[in-house]
Design an enzyme around this catalytic site. Sequence first.
Site, short mmCIF file in Angstrom:
data_model
loop_
_atom_site.label_atom_id
_atom_site.label_comp_id
_atom_site.label_asym_id
_atom_site.label_seq_id
_atom_site.Cartn_x
_atom_site.Cartn_y
_atom_site.Cartn_z
N SER A 298 0.84 -1.19 0.00
CA SER A 298 0.00 0.00 0.00
C SER A 298 0.88 1.25 0.00
CB SER A 298 -0.90 0.00 1.23
OG SER A 298 -1.43 -1.29 1.46
N HIS B 98 0.90 15.69 -1.73
CA HIS B 98 1.58 16.69 -2.56
C HIS B 98 0.89 18.04 -2.35
CE1 HIS B 98 3.63 13.44 -4.68
NE2 HIS B 98 2.45 12.85 -4.81
N CYS C 177 -3.85 -2.42 1.14
CA CYS C 177 -4.30 -3.76 0.80
C CYS C 177 -4.37 -4.58 2.09
CB CYS C 177 -3.34 -4.43 -0.17
SG CYS C 177 -3.39 -3.75 -1.83
#
Length: 270
Positions: free
Chosen positions: A118, A123, A146
Amino acid sequence: MIDRHKKQIRLHGFNNLTKTLSFNIYDICYASQPEHREEYLAYIDEEYNADRLTNILTDVADIIGANILNVARQDYDPQGASVTILVSEEPVLTEEQLNTSARPGPLPADVVTHLDKSHLTVHTYPESHPDNGISTFRADIDVSTCGRISPLKALNYLIHCFDSDIVTLDYRVRGFTRDVKGKKHFIDHNITSIQDFIAPDTKRIYSMIDVNVYQEYIFHTKMLLKQFEIDNYLFGMGKSDYTENELIQIEKRLRKEMSEIFYGRNTGGL
């Protein structure tokens, strides 16, 4: 209504479902002079630098029950930052952390966190309008996992980490996993809306709309701050520095900016 007591599925091997929670978070202000706009960008760049974003994603990893494997981070010139953290599921998770109901978690720059299966990313994008004084800060955040850990546990913490006027949220469950009888399961928890997992205090201060595609396990929620106090949006100068007519025009520009971002289309005018 979410069934908190639904019997959990007994799986065969590893849980292969991928659950991704994505944010676009916006902070908007008005800075009338070029030097004020530069100061705003510098303020945002310092407030959400790579170090602070790393701390935020470290908290997220802890909230969802993930173990950090590696951290990469970068501040950019003239502004912006990114961070990446690789994580795995904790070697030993408590029943609380493993609970796939993903009920609302705690309240409270570019960062990316990578898990072994994962990743977590952030950003930042500070920018300003060259003519009308509007400056906007955007942070993009992805929490993708996951297995049994759920990104929804970090939802409320992340909303409260940023002083946001607008938040857009996307949540998607992809792939499938099998139970011990070999039956495929394309989702392992109940959800009708991302709003199911948003804390009541947050719901009180935001207007929200949903666009969901239930059969594809795609959920989309937009949030717009209800309260508008113009003094909270003026950077470098206060209300007393403007005439009444100027304040009316500034409010129109701010509301137009918010409306265009919230609805995702230009409206023309000012």
